[in-house]
Design a protein around this motif. Structure first.
Motif, PDB file in Angstrom:
ATOM      1  N   ARG A 139      35.091  33.585  30.949  1.00 15.25           N
ATOM      2  CA  ARG A 139      35.812  33.753  29.681  1.00 15.25           C
ATOM      3  C   ARG A 139      36.562  35.089  29.738  1.00 15.25           C
ATOM      4  O   ARG A 139      35.942  36.159  29.857  1.00 15.25           O
ATOM      5  N   ILE A 140      37.878  35.046  29.661  1.00 15.96           N
ATOM      6  CA  ILE A 140      38.720  36.237  29.711  1.00 15.96           C
ATOM      7  C   ILE A 140      39.245  36.530  28.311  1.00 15.96           C
ATOM      8  O   ILE A 140      39.764  35.633  27.633  1.00 15.96           O
ATOM      9  N   TYR A 141      39.118  37.790  27.881  1.00 17.42           N
ATOM     10  CA  TYR A 141      39.595  38.197  26.561  1.00 17.42           C
ATOM     11  C   TYR A 141      40.896  38.984  26.702  1.00 17.42           C
ATOM     12  O   TYR A 141      40.996  39.876  27.555  1.00 17.42           O
ATOM     13  N   ALA A 142      41.866  38.672  25.859  1.00 15.14           N
ATOM     14  CA  ALA A 142      43.149  39.371  25.919  1.00 15.14           C
ATOM     15  C   ALA A 142      43.670  39.631  24.517  1.00 15.14           C
ATOM     16  O   ALA A 142      43.313  38.941  23.550  1.00 15.14           O
ATOM     17  N   GLU A 143      44.542  40.639  24.426  1.00 14.35           N
ATOM     18  CA  GLU A 143      45.265  40.904  23.189  1.00 14.35           C
ATOM     19  C   GLU A 143      46.335  39.828  22.998  1.00 14.35           C
ATOM     20  O   GLU A 143      46.687  39.107  23.945  1.00 14.35           O
ATOM     21  N   PRO A 144      46.871  39.688  21.781  1.00 17.45           N
ATOM     22  CA  PRO A 144      47.907  38.671  21.558  1.00 17.45           C
ATOM     23  C   PRO A 144      49.121  38.815  22.472  1.00 17.45           C
ATOM     24  O   PRO A 144      49.811  37.824  22.741  1.00 17.45           O
ATOM     25  N   ASP A 145      49.380  40.042  22.967  1.00 13.39           N
ATOM     26  CA  ASP A 145      50.516  40.222  23.870  1.00 13.39           C
ATOM     27  C   ASP A 145      50.160  39.921  25.332  1.00 13.39           C
ATOM     28  O   ASP A 145      50.992  40.103  26.226  1.00 13.39           O
ATOM     29  N   GLY A 146      48.924  39.470  25.567  1.00 13.35           N
ATOM     30  CA  GLY A 146      48.511  39.119  26.923  1.00 13.35           C
ATOM     31  C   GLY A 146      47.803  40.213  27.678  1.00 13.35           C
ATOM     32  O   GLY A 146      47.334  39.984  28.803  1.00 13.35           O
ATOM     33  N   ARG A 147      47.685  41.417  27.108  1.00 13.49           N
ATOM     34  CA  ARG A 147      47.011  42.505  27.816  1.00 13.49           C
ATOM     35  C   ARG A 147      45.524  42.200  27.916  1.00 13.49           C
ATOM     36  O   ARG A 147      44.859  41.900  26.916  1.00 13.49           O
ATOM     37  N   LEU A 148      44.983  42.288  29.133  1.00 13.47           N
ATOM     38  CA  LEU A 148      43.590  41.944  29.380  1.00 13.47           C
ATOM     39  C   LEU A 148      42.667  43.021  28.827  1.00 13.47           C
ATOM     40  O   LEU A 148      42.852  44.217  29.083  1.00 13.47           O
ATOM     41  N   ALA A 149      41.657  42.584  28.061  1.00 10.98           N
ATOM     42  CA  ALA A 149      40.791  43.539  27.376  1.00 10.98           C
ATOM     43  C   ALA A 149      39.337  43.454  27.810  1.00 10.98           C
ATOM     44  O   ALA A 149      38.580  44.405  27.642  1.00 10.98           O
ATOM     45  N   GLY A 150      38.926  42.326  28.360  1.00 12.25           N
ATOM     46  CA  GLY A 150      37.533  42.202  28.756  1.00 12.25           C
ATOM     47  C   GLY A 150      37.232  40.808  29.250  1.00 12.25           C
ATOM     48  O   GLY A 150      38.105  39.932  29.293  1.00 12.25           O
ATOM     49  N   ALA A 151      35.968  40.589  29.607  1.00 16.80           N
ATOM     50  CA  ALA A 151      35.557  39.287  30.116  1.00 16.80           C
ATOM     51  C   ALA A 151      34.046  39.179  30.090  1.00 16.80           C
ATOM     52  O   ALA A 151      33.328  40.183  30.107  1.00 16.80           O
ATOM     53  N   ALA A 152      33.584  37.928  30.057  1.00 13.53           N
ATOM     54  CA  ALA A 152      32.176  37.619  30.296  1.00 13.53           C
ATOM     55  C   ALA A 152      32.164  36.425  31.223  1.00 13.53           C
ATOM     56  O   ALA A 152      32.985  35.506  31.086  1.00 13.53           O
ATOM     57  N   MET A 153      31.250  36.423  32.181  1.00 20.28           N
ATOM     58  CA  MET A 153      31.246  35.332  33.143  1.00 20.28           C
ATOM     59  C   MET A 153      29.887  35.146  33.779  1.00 20.28           C
ATOM     60  O   MET A 153      29.087  36.088  33.867  1.00 20.28           O
ATOM     61  N   ILE A 154      29.638  33.917  34.187  1.00 19.68           N
ATOM     62  CA  ILE A 154      28.461  33.597  34.980  1.00 19.68           C
ATOM     63  C   ILE A 154      28.896  32.608  36.050  1.00 19.68           C
ATOM     64  O   ILE A 154      29.631  31.664  35.770  1.00 19.68           O
ATOM     65  N   GLY A 155      28.491  32.881  37.287  1.00 21.42           N
ATOM     66  CA  GLY A 155      28.892  31.992  38.358  1.00 21.42           C
ATOM     67  C   GLY A 155      28.659  32.600  39.720  1.00 21.42           C
ATOM     68  O   GLY A 155      28.193  33.745  39.844  1.00 21.42           O
ATOM     69  N   PRO A 156      28.987  31.882  40.776  1.00 24.68           N
ATOM     70  CA  PRO A 156      28.831  32.411  42.135  1.00 24.68           C
ATOM     71  C   PRO A 156      29.865  33.498  42.425  1.00 24.68           C
ATOM     72  O   PRO A 156      31.013  33.411  41.989  1.00 24.68           O
ATOM     73  N   GLY A 157      29.429  34.528  43.141  1.00 20.51           N
ATOM     74  CA  GLY A 157      30.353  35.588  43.535  1.00 20.51           C
ATOM     75  C   GLY A 157      30.883  36.437  42.407  1.00 20.51           C
ATOM     76  O   GLY A 157      31.873  37.155  42.580  1.00 20.51           O
ATOM     77  N   VAL A 158      30.230  36.405  41.258  1.00 14.16           N
ATOM     78  CA  VAL A 158      30.747  37.122  40.085  1.00 14.16           C
ATOM     79  C   VAL A 158      30.794  38.631  40.310  1.00 14.16           C
ATOM     80  O   VAL A 158      31.650  39.320  39.744  1.00 14.16           O
ATOM     81  N   GLU A 159      29.902  39.178  41.149  1.00 14.10           N
ATOM     82  CA  GLU A 159      29.946  40.627  41.373  1.00 14.10           C
ATOM     83  C   GLU A 159      31.293  41.048  41.961  1.00 14.10           C
ATOM     84  O   GLU A 159      31.748  42.176  41.727  1.00 14.10           O
ATOM     85  N   HIS A 160      31.958  40.163  42.674  1.00 14.99           N
ATOM     86  CA  HIS A 160      33.258  40.480  43.251  1.00 14.99           C
ATOM     87  C   HIS A 160      34.398  40.177  42.267  1.00 14.99           C
ATOM     88  O   HIS A 160      35.328  40.966  42.128  1.00 14.99           O
ATOM     89  N   LEU A 161      34.305  39.048  41.577  1.00 21.47           N
ATOM     90  CA  LEU A 161      35.337  38.702  40.606  1.00 21.47           C
ATOM     91  C   LEU A 161      35.401  39.759  39.496  1.00 21.47           C
ATOM     92  O   LEU A 161      36.489  40.112  39.023  1.00 21.47           O
ATOM     93  N   ALA A 162      34.251  40.258  39.089  1.00 18.35           N
ATOM     94  CA  ALA A 162      34.201  41.234  38.005  1.00 18.35           C
ATOM     95  C   ALA A 162      34.944  42.515  38.367  1.00 18.35           C
ATOM     96  O   ALA A 162      35.551  43.151  37.503  1.00 18.35           O
ATOM     97  N   HIS A 163      34.892  42.892  39.646  1.00 16.55           N
ATOM     98  CA  HIS A 163      35.606  44.105  40.048  1.00 16.55           C
ATOM     99  C   HIS A 163      37.117  43.946  39.871  1.00 16.55           C
ATOM    100  O   HIS A 163      37.815  44.900  39.519  1.00 16.55           O
ATOM    101  N   LEU A 164      37.620  42.746  40.117  1.00 18.09           N
ATOM    102  CA  LEU A 164      39.054  42.530  39.919  1.00 18.09           C
ATOM    103  C   LEU A 164      39.429  42.686  38.459  1.00 18.09           C
ATOM    104  O   LEU A 164      40.444  43.307  38.113  1.00 18.09           O
TER     105      LEU A 164
END
Length: 463
Positions: free
Chosen positions: A395-420
């Motif tokens: 789940r990716i959270y963004a402002e109405p203009d598309g600016r990325l503000a945060g995320a929550a996730m569960i899945g394989p390889g998440v320690e690497h995806l989270a760094h991005l």
């Protein structure tokens, strides 16, 4: 009584304290390091590293049992609990030794062993044998596992994260109190190593996950391997033979109980501040004994005292402790000139399988009404399916203009995806900027790409 004068005194030689010492020395200060405990840092001795060693043993056992979907015949998987724990301690001791090697580079004249307490804002007494007079003080005393009151009558049968890794073998059954990140990791690891595990927590979500969809996914996936009891408050404990009987109440009002060979208390780690006599330094504390401090400068009020790492309970993770130690040590050396660098985005990982991450802005149901949220499931993600690990949610959270503000996730390889994602949040990227990067195929990162594409589609940011 030994008298020792310095520019900066650092209380605690854990991750934050070592970083604070390095920053103070780099700034040209004469710095004294005071340590009362066994040393080696919480991370290396009883935290990050031994827990990951246990988790990797559990992963090996789980993977060995899970070969059939690939057409690979698996034999019987036998767990040698004593061998598992010997490996944990052996490699743990190597990590601790490397910390001590670094500390040995500090002059013995500038290291003091014992418990420090304040006489005034810049004078410390260490075990009645050394008086340290400093220009400024950094408190980096770390934290200690909490023992919930109902467990006090059975304390002899209770493990904590400070004692778990010393057991000779694995218990037949284990009750874990606390479904936060640490409790969740250790409960799953023990279950995969053949221990019958019950995980109890009064909260309604695991791992401190605030996003309800990710929390529900995590409870379903991880709860499938253990007896997960959320909304459960332990009210009593008693020793029955060589075991412990726990009684708990569910949110529904229902009463339940169980008998376990051992109990693990994983209900938090309060800061080690009670022995410092902060009142003598003129530092006011709240009802929990925590000083008022500036989370950016780490200064306590206007005093030449700085609070870093787990001792301030702000963000008790290693990368934050290192940075806070560096900020506090530098500010102590420069006092009264202090710097207030901008905070890093929040970043938390739970090393379960699947892994869990929370990045940047935390989910809030009211605030989320104004967010753009992009989702992607791992259930149909190509690389995850090839690995037979197709489960989880981004789940990716963004402002109405598309600016990325945060995320929550569960899945394989998440320690690497989270760094991005944490880099994208820190750099202020919008969805279009994130997507204007190469994503190799087939990779788990493409799942992240799909979630951000969903944000872009709603904000007009596709390229």
């Amino acid at each position: 009584m030994r008298e020792l004068a310095c520019d900066v005194a650092i209380i605690g030689a854990g991750t934050a304290g070592i970083a604070a010492h390095g920053a103070a020395v780099k700034a040209g200060a004469r710095a004294v390091l005071i340590e009362r405990g066994p040393g080696g840092t919480t991370c290396a001795r009883v935290g990050c590293m031994p827990s990951k060693l246990l988790i990797e043993a559990a992963r090996a056992a789980h993977d060995a049992r899970g070969t059939e979907p690939f057409g690979v015949a698996a034999g019987e998987v036998r767990i040698d609990g004593a061998a598992v724990m010997r490996r944990v301690r052996r490699l743990r001791d190597d990590f601790v030794a490397s910390v001590f090697e670094g500390l040995d580079e500090i002059s013995p004249d500038l290291r003091v062993s014992g418990t420090a307490r304040f006489c005034d804002q810049t004078t410390l007494l260490v075990d009645d044998h050394t008086r340290v007079v400093a220009g400024a003080v950094v408190i980096a005393t770390g934290s200690t596992p909490a023992l919930p009151p109902p467990l006090r009558p059975v304390e002899s049968h209770v493990l904590t994260t400070d004692t778990l890794f010393e057991i000779e073998g694995l218990p037949e059954s284990l009750a874990v109190l606390g479904a936060g990140p640490v409790g969740l990791e250790l409960a799953q690891a023990m279950a995969r190593l053949g221990v019958r595990v019950t995980l109890l927590d009064p909260a309604d979500a695991v791992g401190g996950i605030r996003d309800p969809k990710v929390a529900a996914c995590a409870a379903a996936l991880i709860g499938a391997e253990i007896d997960l009891c959320l909304g459960a408050t332990v009210e009593a404990a008693e020793i029955v033979g060589d075991a412990v009987r726990l009684s708990w109440r569910l949110d529904s009002g229902e009463q339940a109980s169980g008998t376990f060979a051992r109990v693990l208390a994983a209900a938090g780690r309060p800061p080690n501040l009670s022995d410092l006599d902060l009142a003598a330094a003129g530092i006011a504390c709240d009802e929990d004994g925590l000083p008022d401090f500036n989370p950016r400068t780490l200064q306590c009020g206007t005093a030449p005292v700085f609070l870093a790492g787990d001792a301030n309970h702000e963000r008790p993770v290693l990368h934050e402790a290192q940075r806070q130690g560096w900020i506090a040590g530098g500010n102590a050396a420069r006092f009264p000139q202090v710097e207030a660098p901008p905070p890093w985005p929040a970043f938390a990982l739970t090393f379960t399988d699947p892994q869990v991450a929370a990045i940047g802005r935390a989910f809030d149901a009211e605030e989320a009404r104004g967010w753009v949220i992009g989702e992607a499931s791992f259930a149909d993600q190509g690389r995850a399916r090839t690995m037979d690990r197709a489960a989880g949610l981004i789940r990716i959270y963004a402002e109405p203009d598309g600016r990325l503000a945060g995320a929550a996730m569960i899945g394989p390889g998440v320690e690497h995806l989270a760094h991005l994602i944490v880099i994208a949040v820190q750099e202020g990227w919008d969805a279009a900027a994130f997507l204007d990067r190469p994503f190799y195929h087939p990779t788990l990162e493409e799942g992240l790409q799909s979630a951000v594409k969903a944000v872009a589609a709603r904000t007009g940011g596709t390229r």
